[in-house]
Design an enzyme around this catalytic site. Structure first.
Site, PDB file in Angstrom:
ATOM      1  CG  HIS A 167       5.585  -2.486 -69.468  1.00  0.00           C
ATOM      2  ND1 HIS A 167       4.543  -3.240 -69.934  1.00  0.00           N
ATOM      3  CD2 HIS A 167       6.506  -3.362 -69.003  1.00  0.00           C
ATOM      4  CE1 HIS A 167       4.818  -4.509 -69.780  1.00  0.00           C
ATOM      5  NE2 HIS A 167       6.010  -4.614 -69.210  1.00  0.00           N
ATOM      6  CG  HIS A 195      -0.170   5.736 -49.925  1.00  0.00           C
ATOM      7  ND1 HIS A 195      -0.053   5.922 -48.578  1.00  0.00           N
ATOM      8  CD2 HIS A 195       1.055   6.017 -50.432  1.00  0.00           C
ATOM      9  CE1 HIS A 195       1.193   6.301 -48.287  1.00  0.00           C
ATOM     10  NE2 HIS A 195       1.884   6.353 -49.405  1.00  0.00           N
TER      11      HIS A 195
HETATM   12  O1  JB2 Z   1      -9.828  16.765 -42.303  1.00  0.00           O
HETATM   13  C1  JB2 Z   1      -8.733  17.267 -42.052  1.00  0.00           C
HETATM   14  C2  JB2 Z   1      -7.722  16.590 -41.304  1.00  0.00           C
HETATM   15  N1  JB2 Z   1      -7.655  15.370 -40.712  1.00  0.00           N
HETATM   16  C3  JB2 Z   1      -6.440  15.277 -40.143  1.00  0.00           C
HETATM   17  N2  JB2 Z   1      -8.426  18.518 -42.515  1.00  0.00           N
HETATM   18  C4  JB2 Z   1      -7.224  19.102 -42.254  1.00  0.00           C
HETATM   19  N3  JB2 Z   1      -7.014  20.336 -42.733  1.00  0.00           N
HETATM   20  N4  JB2 Z   1      -6.261  18.499 -41.531  1.00  0.00           N
HETATM   21  C5  JB2 Z   1      -6.507  17.264 -41.069  1.00  0.00           C
HETATM   22  N5  JB2 Z   1      -5.742  16.416 -40.362  1.00  0.00           N
HETATM   23  C6  JB2 Z   1      -4.361  16.729 -39.944  1.00  0.00           C
HETATM   24  O2  JB2 Z   1      -3.478  16.031 -40.804  1.00  0.00           O
HETATM   25  C7  JB2 Z   1      -3.996  16.288 -38.548  1.00  0.00           C
HETATM   26  O3  JB2 Z   1      -4.400  17.228 -37.576  1.00  0.00           O
HETATM   27  C8  JB2 Z   1      -2.452  16.178 -38.644  1.00  0.00           C
HETATM   28  O4  JB2 Z   1      -1.795  17.388 -38.360  1.00  0.00           O
HETATM   29  C9  JB2 Z   1      -2.229  15.813 -40.124  1.00  0.00           C
HETATM   30  C10 JB2 Z   1      -1.810  14.369 -40.337  1.00  0.00           C
HETATM   31  O5  JB2 Z   1      -0.467  14.261 -39.909  1.00  0.00           O
HETATM   32  P1  JB2 Z   1       0.273  12.872 -39.658  1.00  0.00           P
HETATM   33  O6  JB2 Z   1       1.719  13.170 -39.560  1.00  0.00           O
HETATM   34  O7  JB2 Z   1      -0.400  12.171 -38.537  1.00  0.00           O
HETATM   35  O8  JB2 Z   1      -0.036  11.975 -40.925  1.00  0.00           O
HETATM   36  P2  JB2 Z   1       0.191  12.303 -42.472  1.00  0.00           P
HETATM   37  O9  JB2 Z   1      -1.120  12.076 -43.113  1.00  0.00           O
HETATM   38  O10 JB2 Z   1       0.858  13.591 -42.689  1.00  0.00           O
HETATM   39  O11 JB2 Z   1       1.243  11.172 -42.921  1.00  0.00           O
HETATM   40  C11 JB2 Z   1       0.920   9.794 -42.923  1.00  0.00           C
HETATM   41  O12 JB2 Z   1       1.028   9.301 -44.245  1.00  0.00           O
HETATM   42  C12 JB2 Z   1       2.306   9.499 -44.846  1.00  0.00           C
HETATM   43  C13 JB2 Z   1       2.230   9.009 -46.270  1.00  0.00           C
HETATM   44  C14 JB2 Z   1       1.936   9.103 -42.006  1.00  0.00           C
HETATM   45  O13 JB2 Z   1       1.586   7.740 -41.907  1.00  0.00           O
HETATM   46  C15 JB2 Z   1       3.323   9.264 -42.575  1.00  0.00           C
HETATM   47  O14 JB2 Z   1       4.257   8.530 -41.799  1.00  0.00           O
HETATM   48  C16 JB2 Z   1       3.372   8.787 -44.032  1.00  0.00           C
HETATM   49  N6  JB2 Z   1       4.690   9.026 -44.588  1.00  0.00           N
END
Ligand code: JB2
Length: 214
Positions: free
Chosen positions: A140, A149
């Site tokens: 609460h 995050h």
């Molecule tokens: O400026 C951007 C950009 N920067 C990175 N614009 C767009 N449209 N895409 C962007 N990206 C893309 O985000 C990268 O090319 C990549 O495909 C994606 C990030 O993927 P990743 O699996 O590395 O991280 P995430 O942010 O999806 O997940 C993180 O955070 C989650 C909460 C990881 O640490 C996960 O394990 C975690 N669960």
């Protein structure tokens, strides 16, 4: 009428969002990713349709964006992406997985993402673009700032405050009434029993300032 969404970022966090959006019967137009090798591919059955420039092919009033960028550290890229597209007039969808238990008076900011198994108790406020990740629990009267995050399994007791753009690592616990400043990082599994200033990095049980090797 629910507007269709574009997910910006096509990695691990996007996969989790796709699942929640499908369960909410949202229409997903596609995924936007800057990695050239992802364009044309699919993430969880959703096509990556282009890089950030593809968003300009849509009118801001016709769609909502979903911030698909997560982080395991301070949420700088996620925050910058939100601010960049807000400045261009776009709005972000708030995503709540149907298994989350969110008290009726909880105030959620634009683009907040409440993932599977989360519990948020009465009197809480969650800032814009925040992630309350899988199975996190917020008791609460907590105030969670913009872009924060709370990683999977975080537990906050009542009356905790977390400043803007801080990251609370997986499984960390924060006891009643503690205040955590802005841009601070709490390591996974830490137990926070005292206030944490802004721009700090703490870790351990009880959580203490991280001394880095030079
Ligand atoms: O400026 C951007 C950009 N920067 C990175 N614009 C767009 N449209 N895409 C962007 N990206 C893309 O985000 C990268 O090319 C990549 O495909 C994606 C990030 O993927 P990743 O699996 O590395 O991280 P995430 O942010 O999806 O997940 C993180 O955070 C989650 C909460 C990881 O640490 C996960 O394990 C975690 N669960």
């Amino acid at each position: 009428m629910k507007l269709p969404v574009l997910i910006v970022g096509g990695g691990g966090h996007a996969k989790v969002l796709v699942e929640a959006l499908r369960l909410r019967s949202m229409t997903i137009l596609g995924i936007i990713d800057v990695a050239s090798d992802k364009i044309g591919a699919e993430v969880s059955g959703i096509r990556v349709i282009g890089d950030d420039s593809a968003i300009s092919g849509y009118k801001a009033e016709d769609i909502l964006l979903v911030n698909g960028i997560g982080s395991a550290h301070l949420p700088k890229t996620r925050t910058a992406l939100f601010e960049k597209f807000k400045a261009k007039g776009f709005s972000f969808a708030t995503v709540i997985h149907p298994s989350a238990v969110v008290a009726t008076d909880v105030v959620l900011g634009e683009g907040a993402q409440i993932m599977a198994g989360v519990v948020i108790q009465p009197g809480c406020e969650i800032g814009v673009n925040a992630i309350v990740n899988t199975r996190a629990s917020i008791d609460h009267d907590c105030q969670i700032g913009d872009h924060v995050h709370l990683a999977p399994g975080v537990t906050l007791s009542g009356g905790v405050r977390v400043g803007n753009a801080s990251h609370i690592g997986t499984g960390a616990t924060v006891v009643q009434g503690v205040k955590i400043g802005r841009n601070s990082l709490v390591g996974a599994g830490s137990v926070v029993v005292n206030d944490i200033p802004s721009d700090a990095e703490v870790v351990g049980v009880p959580a203490r300032t991280l001394i880095k090797d030079s």
